[in-house]
Scaffold this motif. Structure first.
Motif, PDB file in Angstrom:
ATOM      1  N   SER A  36       5.470  -5.627  -0.284  1.00  0.00           N
ATOM      2  CA  SER A  36       6.680  -6.432  -0.296  1.00  0.00           C
ATOM      3  C   SER A  36       6.418  -7.739  -1.035  1.00  0.00           C
ATOM      4  N   LYS A  37       7.482  -8.433  -1.397  1.00  0.00           N
ATOM      5  CA  LYS A  37       7.311  -9.714  -2.076  1.00  0.00           C
ATOM      6  C   LYS A  37       6.608 -10.722  -1.168  1.00  0.00           C
ATOM      7  N   GLU A  66       4.292 -10.096   1.122  1.00  0.00           N
ATOM      8  CA  GLU A  66       2.861  -9.800   1.114  1.00  0.00           C
ATOM      9  C   GLU A  66       2.233 -10.177  -0.225  1.00  0.00           C
ATOM     10  N   ALA A  67       2.953  -9.932  -1.297  1.00  0.00           N
ATOM     11  CA  ALA A  67       2.431 -10.251  -2.631  1.00  0.00           C
ATOM     12  C   ALA A  67       2.241 -11.747  -2.812  1.00  0.00           C
ATOM     13  N   LEU A  68       3.219 -12.536  -2.357  1.00  0.00           N
ATOM     14  CA  LEU A  68       3.132 -13.986  -2.493  1.00  0.00           C
ATOM     15  C   LEU A  68       2.077 -14.577  -1.562  1.00  0.00           C
ATOM     16  N   LYS A  69       1.989 -14.021  -0.360  1.00  0.00           N
ATOM     17  CA  LYS A  69       1.014 -14.511   0.613  1.00  0.00           C
ATOM     18  C   LYS A  69      -0.414 -14.297   0.125  1.00  0.00           C
ATOM     19  N   ASN A  70      -0.657 -13.174  -0.522  1.00  0.00           N
ATOM     20  CA  ASN A  70      -2.005 -12.824  -0.978  1.00  0.00           C
ATOM     21  C   ASN A  70      -2.129 -12.898  -2.498  1.00  0.00           C
ATOM     22  N   SER A  71      -1.337 -13.775  -3.112  1.00  0.00           N
ATOM     23  CA  SER A  71      -1.288 -13.837  -4.570  1.00  0.00           C
ATOM     24  C   SER A  71      -2.649 -14.126  -5.201  1.00  0.00           C
ATOM     25  N   ALA A  72      -3.464 -14.918  -4.532  1.00  0.00           N
ATOM     26  CA  ALA A  72      -4.769 -15.295  -5.093  1.00  0.00           C
ATOM     27  C   ALA A  72      -5.737 -14.116  -5.162  1.00  0.00           C
ATOM     28  N   SER A  73      -5.496 -13.109  -4.344  1.00  0.00           N
ATOM     29  CA  SER A  73      -6.423 -11.979  -4.298  1.00  0.00           C
ATOM     30  C   SER A  73      -6.036 -10.845  -5.248  1.00  0.00           C
ATOM     31  N   LEU A  82      -5.522  -4.563  -8.270  1.00  0.00           N
ATOM     32  CA  LEU A  82      -4.447  -4.628  -9.257  1.00  0.00           C
ATOM     33  C   LEU A  82      -3.077  -4.673  -8.586  1.00  0.00           C
ATOM     34  N   LEU A  83      -2.206  -5.497  -9.115  1.00  0.00           N
ATOM     35  CA  LEU A  83      -0.816  -5.537  -8.666  1.00  0.00           C
ATOM     36  C   LEU A  83       0.062  -5.416  -9.897  1.00  0.00           C
ATOM     37  N   PHE A  84       0.714  -4.268 -10.036  1.00  0.00           N
ATOM     38  CA  PHE A  84       1.581  -4.020 -11.181  1.00  0.00           C
ATOM     39  C   PHE A  84       3.013  -4.442 -10.840  1.00  0.00           C
ATOM     40  N   ILE A  85       3.623  -5.167 -11.763  1.00  0.00           N
ATOM     41  CA  ILE A  85       4.992  -5.637 -11.553  1.00  0.00           C
ATOM     42  C   ILE A  85       5.851  -5.235 -12.743  1.00  0.00           C
ATOM     43  N   GLY A  89      -8.247   8.093 -12.610  1.00  0.00           N
ATOM     44  CA  GLY A  89      -9.132   7.800 -11.498  1.00  0.00           C
ATOM     45  C   GLY A  89      -9.013   6.432 -10.857  1.00  0.00           C
ATOM     46  N   TYR A  90      -7.901   5.741 -11.070  1.00  0.00           N
ATOM     47  CA  TYR A  90      -7.706   4.429 -10.438  1.00  0.00           C
ATOM     48  C   TYR A  90      -7.335   4.596  -8.968  1.00  0.00           C
ATOM     49  N   GLU A  91      -7.852   3.696  -8.139  1.00  0.00           N
ATOM     50  CA  GLU A  91      -7.590   3.757  -6.697  1.00  0.00           C
ATOM     51  C   GLU A  91      -7.181   2.413  -6.095  1.00  0.00           C
ATOM     52  N   ASN A  92      -7.656   1.328  -6.673  1.00  0.00           N
ATOM     53  CA  ASN A  92      -7.464   0.005  -6.073  1.00  0.00           C
ATOM     54  C   ASN A  92      -6.287  -0.720  -6.736  1.00  0.00           C
ATOM     55  N   TYR A  93      -5.086  -0.255  -6.431  1.00  0.00           N
ATOM     56  CA  TYR A  93      -3.905  -0.845  -7.060  1.00  0.00           C
ATOM     57  C   TYR A  93      -2.721  -0.845  -6.098  1.00  0.00           C
ATOM     58  N   LYS A  94      -1.754  -1.724  -6.405  1.00  0.00           N
ATOM     59  CA  LYS A  94      -0.512  -1.822  -5.652  1.00  0.00           C
ATOM     60  C   LYS A  94       0.643  -2.042  -6.625  1.00  0.00           C
ATOM     61  N   PHE A  95       1.865  -1.764  -6.136  1.00  0.00           N
ATOM     62  CA  PHE A  95       3.077  -2.021  -6.897  1.00  0.00           C
ATOM     63  C   PHE A  95       3.973  -2.966  -6.109  1.00  0.00           C
ATOM     64  N   LEU A  96       4.590  -3.915  -6.801  1.00  0.00           N
ATOM     65  CA  LEU A  96       5.538  -4.802  -6.121  1.00  0.00           C
ATOM     66  C   LEU A  96       6.843  -4.050  -5.887  1.00  0.00           C
ATOM     67  N   LYS A  97       7.205  -3.906  -4.640  1.00  0.00           N
ATOM     68  CA  LYS A  97       8.434  -3.192  -4.285  1.00  0.00           C
ATOM     69  C   LYS A  97       9.650  -3.919  -4.850  1.00  0.00           C
ATOM     70  N   GLY A  98      10.446  -3.196  -5.607  1.00  0.00           N
ATOM     71  CA  GLY A  98      11.633  -3.797  -6.203  1.00  0.00           C
ATOM     72  C   GLY A  98      11.378  -4.550  -7.486  1.00  0.00           C
TER      73      GLY A  98
END
Length: 256
Positions: free
Chosen positions: A167-168, A170-177, A221-224, A242-251
């Motif tokens: 969620s936005k 979670e993304a903003l809260k952990n933006s530095a990581s 990784l966080l793809f937006i 073979g990527y595993e350590n990634y996330k997508f910003l919902k919306g």
């Protein structure tokens, strides 16, 4: 023996009869049919039986087509200049008796719009059930990432994709990581800036070779994207390489 012209005309008539006879799915399954009542719709089994006679046209984006498409389909995006002219030339060149347009399915309007845009072309239809209904039923006539689809289980489900969404908040809260990658186009980026530091801007159309060569490190990784839709196609390449350590910003960026 029937000559080729007579055979083509007979097939067109039979296709029209088949289309009319099976257009009875529940309206709620195809919410836009009522808005495009002037468009002739072809059902999935009729399309399967017409593959040799019909020009099957994928009207989606280059990225979507490269991920998955009907085997033998030609790619002519709806946004292409002189769309109707190009389709007509392809139909004549391939000596087809009808044209069938398709996109992503039940809630996608592109197949209808393509059919409406090419009214001067005889025997044109919209296959509005879309690529995923097709891939689920006719896996042996589907191309996934450049190869024949082996099993429908290779398709990424909504639940599987959702596991990688954040969620936005979670993304903003952990933006530095996060190592943020902005996959939007130049124009989309100018419309809205992202509230993150150290953002890498890699448009979606340029990202595949970087993933393939592992130039993008598989780390936090966080793809937006713009609205949370294009990343669904990107995930196929992430899995493929073979990527595993990634996330997508919902919306996508629209949620921020």
């Amino acid at each position: 023996m029937l000559n080729s012209t007579l055979q083509a005309n007979l097939h067109a008539i039979l296709v029209s009869i088949a289309v009319i006879s099976v257009q009875s799915p529940l309206a709620e399954d195809f919410p836009f049919r009522k808005d495009f009542s002037d468009v002739k719709v072809m059902e999935i089994d009729t399309l399967f039986g017409s593959l040799k006679k019909c020009l099957v046209v994928d009207v989606r984006s280059k990225l979507e087509f490269s991920v998955i498409h009907i085997n033998g389909a030609v790619h002519i995006p709806l946004s292409k200049s002189k769309f109707e002219e190009v389709v007509s030339e392809e139909k004549q060149k391939n000596k087809k008796s009808c044209v069938v347009f398709y996109c992503n399915g039940h809630t996608c309007k592109k197949s209808y719009k393509a059919s409406r845009k090419t009214k001067s072309i005889s025997n044109n239809f919209a296959y509005d059930a879309g690529i995923f209904d097709w891939a689920t039923k006719y896996t042996n006539k589907t191309i996934l990432l450049g190869k024949p689809l082996r099993n429908a289980s290779d398709l990424i489900s909504k639940n599987e994709y959702a596991k990688y969404e954040v969620s936005k908040e979670e993304a903003l809260k952990n933006s530095a990581s996060f190592n943020v990658i902005d996959t939007r186009t130049f124009f989309q980026r100018t419309e809205k800036k992202l509230p993150f530091k150290n953002v890498k801007r890699i448009p979606m159309q340029r990202i595949r070779p970087l993933l393939k060569r592992k130039i993008i490190e598989d780390k936090d990784l966080l793809f937006i994207d713009a609205v949370g839709k294009q990343n669904k196609w990107l995930q196929y390449y992430l899995k493929e390489y073979g990527y595993e350590n990634y996330k997508f910003l919902k919306g996508g960026s629209a949620s921020l």
